[in-house]
Design a protein around this motif. Sequence first.
Motif, PDB file in Angstrom:
ATOM      1  N   ALA A 109      42.798  34.147  40.646  1.00 35.70           N
ATOM      2  CA  ALA A 109      43.449  35.000  39.648  1.00 35.70           C
ATOM      3  C   ALA A 109      42.514  35.279  38.480  1.00 35.70           C
ATOM      4  O   ALA A 109      42.895  35.941  37.520  1.00 35.70           O
ATOM      5  CB  ALA A 109      44.741  34.348  39.145  1.00 35.70           C
ATOM      6  N   GLY A 112      37.510  31.811  35.051  1.00 33.30           N
ATOM      7  CA  GLY A 112      36.453  32.701  34.560  1.00 33.30           C
ATOM      8  C   GLY A 112      35.069  32.214  34.972  1.00 33.30           C
ATOM      9  O   GLY A 112      34.086  32.922  34.769  1.00 33.30           O
ATOM     10  N   ARG A 167      48.636  37.191  24.391  1.00 34.73           N
ATOM     11  CA  ARG A 167      48.476  35.861  24.969  1.00 34.73           C
ATOM     12  C   ARG A 167      49.788  35.397  25.601  1.00 34.73           C
ATOM     13  O   ARG A 167      49.832  34.895  26.709  1.00 34.73           O
ATOM     14  CB  ARG A 167      48.078  34.862  23.874  1.00 34.73           C
ATOM     15  CG  ARG A 167      46.589  34.762  23.635  1.00 34.73           C
ATOM     16  CD  ARG A 167      45.862  34.657  24.910  1.00 34.73           C
ATOM     17  NE  ARG A 167      44.609  33.920  24.841  1.00 34.73           N
ATOM     18  CZ  ARG A 167      43.803  33.769  25.893  1.00 34.73           C
ATOM     19  NH1 ARG A 167      44.102  34.297  27.048  1.00 34.73           N
ATOM     20  NH2 ARG A 167      42.698  33.110  25.791  1.00 34.73           N
ATOM     21  N   HIS A 209      50.668  43.056  36.610  1.00 29.72           N
ATOM     22  CA  HIS A 209      51.782  42.631  35.777  1.00 29.72           C
ATOM     23  C   HIS A 209      52.922  43.626  35.854  1.00 29.72           C
ATOM     24  O   HIS A 209      52.695  44.827  35.927  1.00 29.72           O
ATOM     25  CB  HIS A 209      51.347  42.536  34.320  1.00 29.72           C
ATOM     26  CG  HIS A 209      50.239  41.577  34.103  1.00 29.72           C
ATOM     27  ND1 HIS A 209      50.198  40.359  34.719  1.00 29.72           N
ATOM     28  CD2 HIS A 209      49.144  41.645  33.351  1.00 29.72           C
ATOM     29  CE1 HIS A 209      49.113  39.727  34.351  1.00 29.72           C
ATOM     30  NE2 HIS A 209      48.446  40.481  33.524  1.00 29.72           N
ATOM     31  N   VAL A 259      40.885  39.389  42.277  1.00 28.26           N
ATOM     32  CA  VAL A 259      42.011  39.020  41.438  1.00 28.26           C
ATOM     33  C   VAL A 259      43.344  39.320  42.172  1.00 28.26           C
ATOM     34  O   VAL A 259      43.693  40.460  42.449  1.00 28.26           O
ATOM     35  CB  VAL A 259      41.883  39.696  40.057  1.00 28.26           C
ATOM     36  CG1 VAL A 259      41.760  41.181  40.122  1.00 28.26           C
ATOM     37  CG2 VAL A 259      42.956  39.255  39.124  1.00 28.26           C
TER      38      VAL A 259
HETATM   39  N1  LIG Z   1      44.804  38.040  36.898  1.00 26.91           N
HETATM   40  C1  LIG Z   1      45.104  38.525  35.717  1.00 26.91           C
HETATM   41  O1  LIG Z   1      45.894  39.426  35.571  1.00 26.91           O
HETATM   42  C2  LIG Z   1      44.463  37.891  34.529  1.00 26.91           C
HETATM   43  C3  LIG Z   1      45.112  37.905  33.284  1.00 26.91           C
HETATM   44  C4  LIG Z   1      44.520  37.264  32.211  1.00 26.91           C
HETATM   45  C5  LIG Z   1      43.274  36.655  32.380  1.00 26.91           C
HETATM   46  N2  LIG Z   1      42.664  36.719  33.612  1.00 26.91           N
HETATM   47  C6  LIG Z   1      41.375  36.068  33.865  1.00 26.91           C
HETATM   48  O2  LIG Z   1      41.650  34.710  34.182  1.00 26.91           O
HETATM   49  C7  LIG Z   1      40.543  33.894  33.768  1.00 26.91           C
HETATM   50  C8  LIG Z   1      41.053  32.813  32.827  1.00 26.91           C
HETATM   51  O3  LIG Z   1      41.645  33.432  31.693  1.00 26.91           O
HETATM   52  P1  LIG Z   1      42.171  32.582  30.446  1.00 26.91           P
HETATM   53  O4  LIG Z   1      42.505  33.581  29.420  1.00 26.91           O
HETATM   54  O5  LIG Z   1      43.176  31.584  30.862  1.00 26.91           O
HETATM   55  O6  LIG Z   1      40.775  31.871  30.065  1.00 26.91           O
HETATM   56  P2  LIG Z   1      40.487  30.577  29.194  1.00 26.91           P
HETATM   57  O7  LIG Z   1      39.003  30.591  29.006  1.00 26.91           O
HETATM   58  O8  LIG Z   1      41.384  30.499  28.022  1.00 26.91           O
HETATM   59  O9  LIG Z   1      40.884  29.384  30.197  1.00 26.91           O
HETATM   60  C9  LIG Z   1      40.115  29.025  31.302  1.00 26.91           C
HETATM   61  C10 LIG Z   1      40.262  27.530  31.505  1.00 26.91           C
HETATM   62  O10 LIG Z   1      39.516  27.166  32.662  1.00 26.91           O
HETATM   63  C11 LIG Z   1      38.838  25.948  32.390  1.00 26.91           C
HETATM   64  N3  LIG Z   1      37.666  25.863  33.253  1.00 26.91           N
HETATM   65  C12 LIG Z   1      36.486  26.512  33.151  1.00 26.91           C
HETATM   66  N4  LIG Z   1      35.669  26.159  34.166  1.00 26.91           N
HETATM   67  C13 LIG Z   1      36.348  25.271  34.910  1.00 26.91           C
HETATM   68  C14 LIG Z   1      36.034  24.549  36.082  1.00 26.91           C
HETATM   69  N5  LIG Z   1      34.846  24.659  36.695  1.00 26.91           N
HETATM   70  N6  LIG Z   1      36.971  23.725  36.590  1.00 26.91           N
HETATM   71  C15 LIG Z   1      38.170  23.577  35.992  1.00 26.91           C
HETATM   72  N7  LIG Z   1      38.535  24.244  34.872  1.00 26.91           N
HETATM   73  C16 LIG Z   1      37.618  25.070  34.346  1.00 26.91           C
HETATM   74  C17 LIG Z   1      38.486  26.031  30.909  1.00 26.91           C
HETATM   75  O11 LIG Z   1      38.284  24.743  30.365  1.00 26.91           O
HETATM   76  C18 LIG Z   1      39.711  26.732  30.324  1.00 26.91           C
HETATM   77  O12 LIG Z   1      40.685  25.819  29.871  1.00 26.91           O
HETATM   78  C19 LIG Z   1      39.545  34.866  33.143  1.00 26.91           C
HETATM   79  O13 LIG Z   1      38.654  35.294  34.139  1.00 26.91           O
HETATM   80  C20 LIG Z   1      40.419  36.030  32.713  1.00 26.91           C
HETATM   81  O14 LIG Z   1      39.674  37.216  32.578  1.00 26.91           O
HETATM   82  C21 LIG Z   1      43.240  37.305  34.676  1.00 26.91           C
END
Ligand SMILES: NC(=O)c1ccc[n+]([C@@H]2O[C@H](COP(=O)([O-])OP(=O)(O)OC[C@H]3O[C@@H](n4cnc5c(N)ncnc54)[C@H](O)[C@@H]3O)[C@@H](O)[C@H]2O)c1
Length: 413
Positions: free
Chosen positions: A292, A270, A180, A346, A337
């Motif tokens: 992302a 997500g 995390r 990363h 992404v």
């Molecule tokens: N690009 C990368 O390398 C990378 C790395 C880690 C995670 N991710 C991806 O990024 C996304 C988010 O990951 P995370 O771990 O932060 O997830 P998370 O679920 O902890 O956080 C997502 C946040 O988005 C908010 N959210 C959901 N729908 C929304 C909307 N319509 N409007 C505004 N906010 C909204 C949620 O309330 C939550 O706080 C996932 O798809 C994950 O797989 C990508």
Amino acid sequence: MSDIADSALADAGRDRIAWADAQMPVLRSLRERLAAERPLEGLTVGACLHVTAETANLVRALLAGGARVALCAANPLATQDEVAAALAQEDGAEVHARRGESLDELAEHVAAVIDTAPQVTLDDGADLLVTIHAAREDLLDGLLGGTEETTSGLVRLRALEAEGRLRCPVLAVNEARTERVFNDHYGTGQSTLDGILRATNLLLAGRTVVVIGYGPTGKGIALRARGAGAQVIVCEVDPLPALDARMEGFEVLPALEAAARGDVFITVTGAPGVLGAEHFARMKDGAVLANAGHFDVEIDLPALREAGGEPRAVRPLVEQYDLGDGRRLNLLASGRVVNLAAGEGHPASVMDLSFALQVLSVEHLAREERLPAGVHGVPPEIDREVARLKLASLGVELDRLTDEQRRYLGRWE
Ligand SMILES: NC(=O)c1ccc[n+]([C@@H]2O[C@H](COP(=O)([O-])OP(=O)(O)OC[C@H]3O[C@@H](n4cnc5c(N)ncnc54)[C@H](O)[C@@H]3O)[C@@H](O)[C@H]2O)c1
């Protein structure tokens, strides 16, 4: 048999893998231990991950431990063909990945990995486990379990679990503490901005960056964007992260209001359709749209096409939609992404920790008694071991509790 773009690229791939290896001391120390102990002797591992130099070093650690590994891509645009070529030449490895492969080819490659009858799976988006549950239930008895690298994969697996249909244990590597902090926060924070800058060469200072979704990943992006001098607006649906963002000093606004203000929009929720027609209708000329989040569903692409017609490629990985009223919107990496599609993902030192968690999780699944079906946290001792190895690689020493402190902290009176 591997299916890769060009085996002549193998030398370049080895250089790239060695470059990453130099930034991955934790994985290297695990590789050395596994090579000596061979705890994975005879284990078949199937992996659906981003086919990059860092992943190659994860695969090398598993091979050193005695496993056979078949690898396909979790995202066709992230594949480094030279790395795929180099890895395909390692004993015990097969690779099924070509950069830019079609979705049909991707599905064929997932099927090829599944055909090796993996005993342990490594997923980044749950494609292997979901496909096995949907189409290859015959393999479930032989499956010791799997690991999952990203939030969106865990969402799918938990949905399967909620229907009572998840039939193997899954370790949620994505939710380990080291993951995390390092991967989501620092890794995605830096690499998302890096991908956007490589694609656009924008100056962030003085611009308004709208970050939609303030989970650990969005928070990392927001902090890095602020560090680069941008004004950052955060959009959320959950009061807790919204409050956190506000206390951190960010402006928190509904996305529709932020739409008129932003120069750069980054979705990281997500969830699908986070930016849609009503947002595009309010955006400024020249706005940049990047995603992302794991899947390319967060920016509503059909709606964008409806508003702007056929896009024009104005730079590599930048498609410009002309809204016909003097405004143009610039979509990066087709909404995929962005840190992987327009950057290199990363930095290796971040993936060092994620993949050390993966290696120790595979070892755990292979060595321990079979866990019950369901999504499980990574055992805390694995988390601590990874942090300990990382600190050792940095030459950082820690204090220890005195006996008296330990006794005090263990008392209930
Ligand atoms: N690009 C990368 O390398 C990378 C790395 C880690 C995670 N991710 C991806 O990024 C996304 C988010 O990951 P995370 O771990 O932060 O997830 P998370 O679920 O902890 O956080 C997502 C946040 O988005 C908010 N959210 C959901 N729908 C929304 C909307 N319509 N409007 C505004 N906010 C909204 C949620 O309330 C939550 O706080 C996932 O798809 C994950 O797989 C990508």
